[in-house]
Design a protein around this motif. Structure first.
Motif, PDB file in Angstrom:
ATOM      1  N   LEU A  69      11.176  24.965  31.051  1.00  0.00           N
ATOM      2  CA  LEU A  69      10.659  24.259  32.228  1.00  0.00           C
ATOM      3  C   LEU A  69      11.799  23.750  33.111  1.00  0.00           C
ATOM      4  O   LEU A  69      11.681  23.742  34.336  1.00  0.00           O
ATOM      5  CB  LEU A  69       9.764  23.091  31.808  1.00  0.00           C
ATOM      6  N   ALA A  70      12.892  23.353  32.477  1.00  0.00           N
ATOM      7  CA  ALA A  70      14.037  22.820  33.229  1.00  0.00           C
ATOM      8  C   ALA A  70      14.633  23.871  34.161  1.00  0.00           C
ATOM      9  O   ALA A  70      15.384  23.545  35.068  1.00  0.00           O
ATOM     10  CB  ALA A  70      15.108  22.310  32.270  1.00  0.00           C
TER      11      ALA A  70
ATOM     12  N   ARG B 131       2.719  18.851  28.675  1.00  0.00           N
ATOM     13  CA  ARG B 131       3.683  19.175  29.718  1.00  0.00           C
ATOM     14  C   ARG B 131       2.963  19.798  30.909  1.00  0.00           C
ATOM     15  O   ARG B 131       1.869  20.340  30.752  1.00  0.00           O
ATOM     16  CB  ARG B 131       4.723  20.186  29.206  1.00  0.00           C
TER      17      ARG B 131
ATOM     18  N   THR C 210       9.761  18.073  37.904  1.00  0.00           N
ATOM     19  CA  THR C 210      11.142  17.932  37.417  1.00  0.00           C
ATOM     20  C   THR C 210      12.080  17.993  38.606  1.00  0.00           C
ATOM     21  O   THR C 210      11.669  18.445  39.668  1.00  0.00           O
ATOM     22  CB  THR C 210      11.578  19.063  36.448  1.00  0.00           C
TER      23      THR C 210
ATOM     24  N   LEU D 234       8.628  21.711  21.256  1.00  0.00           N
ATOM     25  CA  LEU D 234       8.784  21.070  22.566  1.00  0.00           C
ATOM     26  C   LEU D 234      10.171  21.229  23.205  1.00  0.00           C
ATOM     27  O   LEU D 234      10.262  21.511  24.402  1.00  0.00           O
ATOM     28  CB  LEU D 234       8.410  19.587  22.485  1.00  0.00           C
ATOM     29  N   PRO D 235      11.272  21.071  22.449  1.00  0.00           N
ATOM     30  CA  PRO D 235      12.579  21.230  23.104  1.00  0.00           C
ATOM     31  C   PRO D 235      12.781  22.632  23.695  1.00  0.00           C
ATOM     32  O   PRO D 235      13.430  22.790  24.729  1.00  0.00           O
ATOM     33  CB  PRO D 235      13.582  20.973  21.969  1.00  0.00           C
ATOM     34  N   ARG D 236      12.219  23.632  23.034  1.00  0.00           N
ATOM     35  CA  ARG D 236      12.336  25.004  23.576  1.00  0.00           C
ATOM     36  C   ARG D 236      11.521  25.125  24.864  1.00  0.00           C
ATOM     37  O   ARG D 236      11.968  25.739  25.842  1.00  0.00           O
ATOM     38  CB  ARG D 236      11.865  26.034  22.543  1.00  0.00           C
ATOM     39  N   LEU D 237      10.326  24.551  24.851  1.00  0.00           N
ATOM     40  CA  LEU D 237       9.506  24.604  26.067  1.00  0.00           C
ATOM     41  C   LEU D 237      10.219  23.851  27.193  1.00  0.00           C
ATOM     42  O   LEU D 237      10.291  24.326  28.332  1.00  0.00           O
ATOM     43  CB  LEU D 237       8.127  23.979  25.794  1.00  0.00           C
ATOM     44  N   ASP D 238      10.783  22.692  26.864  1.00  0.00           N
ATOM     45  CA  ASP D 238      11.455  21.894  27.891  1.00  0.00           C
ATOM     46  C   ASP D 238      12.648  22.642  28.490  1.00  0.00           C
ATOM     47  O   ASP D 238      12.932  22.522  29.682  1.00  0.00           O
ATOM     48  CB  ASP D 238      11.894  20.545  27.314  1.00  0.00           C
ATOM     49  N   ALA D 239      13.340  23.417  27.653  1.00  0.00           N
ATOM     50  CA  ALA D 239      14.471  24.199  28.180  1.00  0.00           C
ATOM     51  C   ALA D 239      13.974  25.212  29.212  1.00  0.00           C
ATOM     52  O   ALA D 239      14.604  25.410  30.253  1.00  0.00           O
ATOM     53  CB  ALA D 239      15.189  24.912  27.038  1.00  0.00           C
TER      54      ALA D 239
ATOM     55  N   THR E 210      16.262  30.717  25.350  1.00  0.00           N
ATOM     56  CA  THR E 210      15.317  29.842  26.053  1.00  0.00           C
ATOM     57  C   THR E 210      15.723  29.699  27.517  1.00  0.00           C
ATOM     58  O   THR E 210      15.556  28.642  28.111  1.00  0.00           O
ATOM     59  CB  THR E 210      15.262  28.442  25.402  1.00  0.00           C
TER      60      THR E 210
END
Ligand code: DI6
Ligand code: FE
Length: 414
Positions: A138-139, A172, A413, A131-136, A333
């Protein structure tokens, strides 16, 4: 109370924007000053000038003023290995101390180390690490991510990775496309009987992944340290029988003719391509197979030979850019940084970088009808950026100017 509903109007109008429509047929980025995007039911119903024609709005339409900011399609990362366990920071340190990638692999590191780390995790833990990689991603305005298996190298291990990838879509606001990459490496237990790995794991695993609805495309690593074209053919034949599109890691470290084989199977994409020759470039262009460039791996491995961008352009091939996020050769990422690397290291233009992470990346996933450009009928996936010009998205290193991300019409976001 009577609701004021205009049948022709949108639910949202993003106005006062510089649009980079990325529409095919328009020069460069298809830039439009004073533009508006109107959204209804998660889809774009209008993307164009707000002066020359009237955007379809009604008095119930929510108007969002973009303040002159740049509005692009949401970015598409069309090549990642996002779902994996652990990291290989120690290998990175060892390479800094002088060890080579091959040496580390011989000592039980490399892909096999990540296979061990991935297989040791339960599904929930693997998801939590991803998840943290995906969030990076998406951000930075990404709306669609391709994720490969390939760190299981057993049927159960590959299926687990694909299930985790599918679950991300429910956690997400993102569209996930999965690729089955059991043909990533030969696991140690099959080292002396490679053919058995293909017949006992890769092929039956593919049939199972397909039957369980876990796979959107089939990939392979065609390389001296991985699989030959002769070994990849039967995998692609099964993909064809199942009606699944194919893609290939090709010509990354040597020229085995992987891109030509991919083109012969009408592949969606051939990826890496540092060692591609003119014939391969022509084959990709003729087949409409997208050439996906992965500068993060080139950079991390300190490669010298750049992909033949001039030959690809001359042949008329489609060019995309992706992160190749993986723990060994591209722990990246950031699609914005991937664009910068593609420009600086490979000589792509700003327009090629942006098209390569939107329209062409969508094409590389077979999603061009759904996303990747600002056009009526497509999913309302876009990004609003706090920049004055598109070049700013490519030129900075490590700065994120995202102002808003919109996925299927919803503001998601920051
Ligand atoms: N190409 C690569 O560079 C990586 N996989 C691939 O298909 C290597 C992946 C790793 O070292 O874990
Ligand atoms: Fe890869």
């Amino acid at each position: 109370m009577e609701a004021k509903v205009s049948p022709g109007g949108g639910t949202q109008c993003w106005r006062n924007a510089r649009l980079a429509t990325l529409r095919e047929g328009l020069p460069g980025l298809g830039l439009l000053e004073g533009g508006a995007v109107v959204v209804r039911a998660g889809r774009i119903i209008y993307a164009g000038s707000e002066k020359e024609s009237r955007p379809p709005i009604s008095d119930t339409t929510e108007i969002i003023d973009c303040g002159g900011r740049l509005l692009t399609p949401a970015l598409v990362d069309c090549h990642t290995h996002l779902v994996h366990g652990g990291h290989r920071a120690r290998e990175f340190e060892r390479r800094l101390e002088g060890a080579t990638y091959a040496q580390i692999a011989r000592e039980g590191g490399g892909i096999v180390a990540t296979v061990r780390a991935t297989n040791a995790l339960g599904e929930d833990d693997l998801l939590a690490q991803t998840l943290p990689r995906l969030d990076a991603l998406l951000a930075e305005g990404v709306g669609t991510v391709e994720i490969k298996s390939g760190y299981g190298l057993s049927i159960a291990g590959e299926l687990k990775i694909l299930r985790v990838a599918r679950r991300l879509e429910s956690l997400r606001a993102v569209r996930i496309r999965t690729s089955y990459l059991a043909a990533h490496a030969v696991p140690p237990e099959y080292a002396a009987r490679r053919a058995d790995y293909l017949s006992e794991v890769v092929l039956p695993g593919l049939a199972q992944a397909h039957a369980q609805g876990l796979v959107d495309a089939v990939d392979g690593f065609c390389e001296g340290i991985a699989f030959s074209t002769a070994e990849m053919r039967p995998v692609f034949d099964v993909a064809r029988r199942l009606g699944l599109p194919v893609k290939m890691h090709a010509e990354q470290l040597s020229n085995l003719g992987g891109a030509k084989l991919a083109a012969a199977y009408g592949a969606l994409s051939a990826d890496h391509l540092e060692y591609l020759d003119n014939e391969g470039a022509t084959a990709l262009a003729r087949a409409g197979t997208v050439a996906v460039l992965l500068p993060g791996a080139f950079y991390t491995l300190r490669e010298r030979q750049t992909p033949p961008v001039a030959a690809l352009r001359a042949a008329g091939a489609h060019l995309a850019v992706a992160t190749d996020c993986n723990p060994g050769t591209s722990p990246l990422t950031s699609l914005l940084l991937a664009m910068n690397l593609a420009a600086t290291l490979f000589g792509l233009t700003v327009a090629e970088c942006l098209a390569g992470t939107t329209r062409e990346a969508a094409r590389a996933l077979g999603l061009l009808a759904e996303t990747g450009t600002l056009e009526p009928g497509k999913s309302a996936d876009f990004a609003v950026w706090d920049v004055e010009s598109p070049a700013e998205l490519v030129y900075r290193l490590g700065f994120n100017p995202l102002y808003r991300r919109v996925y299927k019409g919803a503001k998601v976001t920051p």
